[in-house]
Scaffold this motif. Structure first.
Motif, PDB file in Angstrom:
ATOM      1  N   PHE A   1     -12.216 -31.501  19.808  1.00 36.80           N
ATOM      2  CA  PHE A   1     -12.313 -30.827  18.449  1.00 36.80           C
ATOM      3  C   PHE A   1     -11.595 -31.530  17.388  1.00 36.80           C
ATOM      4  CE2 PHE A   1     -11.711 -26.260  20.797  1.00 36.80           C
ATOM      5  CZ  PHE A   1     -12.918 -26.607  21.369  1.00 36.80           C
ATOM      6  N   GLY A   2     -10.824 -32.506  17.638  1.00 37.37           N
ATOM      7  CA  GLY A   2     -10.203 -33.156  16.345  1.00 37.37           C
ATOM      8  C   GLY A   2     -11.273 -34.160  15.871  1.00 37.37           C
ATOM      9  N   SER A   3     -12.277 -34.761  16.542  1.00 35.57           N
ATOM     10  CA  SER A   3     -13.232 -35.645  16.221  1.00 35.57           C
ATOM     11  C   SER A   3     -14.313 -34.710  15.340  1.00 35.57           C
ATOM     12  CB  SER A   3     -14.071 -36.414  17.281  1.00 35.57           C
ATOM     13  OG  SER A   3     -14.526 -35.455  18.133  1.00 35.57           O
ATOM     14  N   LEU A   4     -14.682 -33.380  15.946  1.00 32.10           N
ATOM     15  CA  LEU A   4     -15.541 -32.532  15.070  1.00 32.10           C
ATOM     16  C   LEU A   4     -14.943 -32.088  13.830  1.00 32.10           C
ATOM     17  CD1 LEU A   4     -17.178 -30.794  18.227  1.00 32.10           C
ATOM     18  CD2 LEU A   4     -18.129 -32.531  16.965  1.00 32.10           C
ATOM     19  N   ILE A   5     -13.667 -31.666  13.952  1.00 39.64           N
ATOM     20  CA  ILE A   5     -12.985 -31.254  12.607  1.00 39.64           C
ATOM     21  C   ILE A   5     -12.906 -32.489  11.675  1.00 39.64           C
ATOM     22  CG2 ILE A   5     -10.847 -30.425  11.462  1.00 39.64           C
ATOM     23  CD1 ILE A   5     -10.345 -29.039  14.326  1.00 39.64           C
ATOM     24  N   GLU A   6     -12.660 -33.571  11.996  1.00 38.61           N
ATOM     25  CA  GLU A   6     -12.905 -34.869  11.204  1.00 38.61           C
ATOM     26  C   GLU A   6     -14.197 -34.675  10.563  1.00 38.61           C
ATOM     27  OE1 GLU A   6     -10.754 -37.634  10.397  1.00 38.61           O
ATOM     28  OE2 GLU A   6      -9.339 -36.092  10.104  1.00 38.61           O
ATOM     29  N   LYS A   7     -15.121 -34.820  11.229  1.00 36.86           N
ATOM     30  CA  LYS A   7     -16.664 -34.927  10.800  1.00 36.86           C
ATOM     31  C   LYS A   7     -17.340 -33.909  10.115  1.00 36.86           C
ATOM     32  CE  LYS A   7     -21.229 -35.627  13.023  1.00 36.86           C
ATOM     33  NZ  LYS A   7     -21.947 -35.758  14.287  1.00 36.86           N
ATOM     34  N   ASN A   8     -16.996 -32.621  10.497  1.00 39.84           N
ATOM     35  CA  ASN A   8     -17.666 -31.664  10.136  1.00 39.84           C
ATOM     36  C   ASN A   8     -16.954 -30.628   8.849  1.00 39.84           C
ATOM     37  OD1 ASN A   8     -19.822 -32.619  11.462  1.00 39.84           O
ATOM     38  ND2 ASN A   8     -19.467 -31.136  13.228  1.00 39.84           N
TER      39      ASN A   8
END
Length: 500
Positions: A239-246
């Motif tokens: 979730f953290g990586s997707l929040i950072e990305k999107n």
């Protein structure tokens, strides 16, 4: 009445020939209707596979033609592809198509150009509307079901703010999520622009402005505390990586659930370095309102008239419920005053044994687990905190929230700690102006120990949880939520009235 549906790739010459034949039939036959569906060439195969899987058809080329059973209902009757449609038209209507290949190719090219132009126009219209994008994870739980109608009623964001809601579930439950989407659409809420399910995880949190993290049922309650903490790490990393990305860099994230709220919030902050840590918060209001309701039942008053309960520490772990500032308004007693008049709750409850023992014990029995099975209270609390975030919290009232500590109240930096807060201009501020609270150094030490142990286990720096062994609690009651820990609650003498 015969109604046919023709679907195909926009660049397919056979689709072009079939649709022109269908147009001719519709124009010249009074009981013939046609509906056309065009897809981009790069998404056609995926769209066709999904359609055939849904209807249990076997078809692999463009175009696909089926007949809608208007008189009987049902999924429709597959006719086939271009050749089958041509044969059907010739057999039943005595009409065929003599279009040659060069003409088919020209029309196919025009179809593709038209389809792209229509898509671009629709995208421009969507950009002009630009609704607020809300993402909800763990969307199959009852809290999400109860939250959606509240989000779209206009009271949280504004009566002019349209929103789009996107649902995610770690364990994809198509029937449940599809049912929620259909019921959301059936609301016909003027402010709900879109509600959908995210099935491609890499697209999660796209342009998110609000993210609500709900329980994903990742807990095996028979497992050890250590393993249950470690189980959160992979999902928080994802979730953290997707929040950072999107997501938008100003995204607001509320973490709500039945267990390990503080460490889940800490991990999300760790894996989203570009997001303001104070924009990722842990919900403490569920426990806060639960305590108010219990006090109201004891005093035979209304829970909404109880104000300023403080939740210190680990919301679903070692937490301390501070009643020293707690007041009751409009209390029916010998002393009466205007609506703004209040009295300290601890001056009105003379049963010290109930405060010291039953109050904390009952809160553990009425655990967060029960609330998330029902979902009404949790949904209300999430909506309330969002409303405060967008429109400021009521002046003078104390609310509790799990936020990343910056050293306030003598807590170490780098852990998510529940503390009294207020919201001003969209920023959560700790109530460091409060004095004479009941958070003693002993209680604070136990809470900090608990939070640091969880963080060390999650980061792999220790393998075993070491419980805090208190020497003595001069005041207060440290409670360990049964929903989270297998430890026995650590208790002391409960809060004393300021005037006793």
């Amino acid at each position: 009445m015969a109604k046919f549906v023709i679907a195909g790739s926009a660049a397919c010459p056979y689709f072009a020939k079939a649709e022109l034949l269908a147009d001719y039939l519709q124009k010249n036959l009074p009981n013939f209707q046609i509906h056309k569906i065009t897809q981009r060439p790069d998404v056609w195969e995926k769209w066709l596979k999904k359609l055939c899987k849904k209807n249990k058809w076997n078809h692999k080329r463009s175009p696909i033609v089926w007949r809608e059973l208007l008189d009987r209902g049902g999924k429709g009757l597959l006719l086939g592809g271009f050749n089958e449609f041509l044969e059907h038209a010739q057999l039943y209507y005595g009409i065929t198509s003599k279009m040659m290949t060069p003409e088919m190719l020209i029309i196919a090219g025009e179809n593709l150009e038209t389809h792209i132009a229509i898509e671009e126009e629709e995208e421009e219209l969507k950009n002009e509307i630009n609704p607020l994008k809300v993402w909800i994870t763990g969307a199959s739980c009852p809290t999400c079901y109860n939250l959606i109608p509240i989000l779209v009623n206009g009271e949280i964001f504004s009566m002019e703010e349209e929103i789009s809601i996107h649902l995610i579930n770690s364990f994809y439950e198509e029937d449940t999520l599809s049912g929620i989407v259909m019921e959301g659409q059936d609301l016909a809420a003027p402010l709900l622009r879109e509600i959908s399910v995210c099935t491609a995880i890499e697209e999660a949190f796209f342009e998110a402005e609000v993210i609500i993290i709900l329980s994903d049922n990742m807990d095996n309650e028979s497992d050890t505390v250590e393993n249950r903490i470690r189980a959160r790490v992979p999902l928080c990393q994802l979730f953290g990586s997707l929040i950072e990305k999107n997501a938008h860099k100003t995204v607001k994230v509320i973490v709500a659930g039945k267990t390990f709220l503080n460490i889940t919030t800490t991990l999300l902050i760790t894996y989203t370095p570009s997001i303001n840590p104070r924009n990722i918060i842990a919900l403490a209001m569920v426990l806060e309102n639960e305590a108010k309701a219990m006090l109201a039942r004891k005093l035979k008053t209304t829970a909404s008239d109880i104000k300023d309960v403080i939740i210190w520490g680990n919301i679903t772990g070692s937490r301390y419920i501070d009643l020293k500032k707690t007041k009751v308004f409009r209390y029916d007693s010998a002393i009466w005053g205007p609506p703004s008049y209040s009295r300290y709750v601890l001056n009105l409850i003379f049963d010290s044994d109930w405060i010291a023992k039953e109050f904390g014990h009952s809160l553990n029995l009425w655990s967060l687990r029960g609330h998330f099975q029902r979902g009404i209270l949790a949904a209300h609390c999430i909506a309330t905190m969002l409303k405060f975030w967008y429109h400021d919290s009521p002046p003078g009232e104390i609310f509790s929230l799990g936020i990343m500590s910056e050293g306030e109240f003598g807590t170490p930096e780098g852990i998510v700690y529940s503390m009294p807060v207020k919201c001003v201009n969209g920023v959560w501020l700790p109530r460091t102006d409060l004095s004479d609270t009941e958070l003693t150094e002993d209680v604070k030490g136990a809470i900090i120990h608990d939070l640091e142990q969880e963080k060390l286990i999650a980061l792999g720096e220790i393998s075993t949880y070491h419980p805090y062994v208190p020497e003595f609690f001069s005041a207060g009651s440290l409670e360990v939520s049964d929903a989270q820990s297998s430890q026995e609650p650590l208790e002391g003498t409960e809060n004393e009235s300021p005037d006793n």
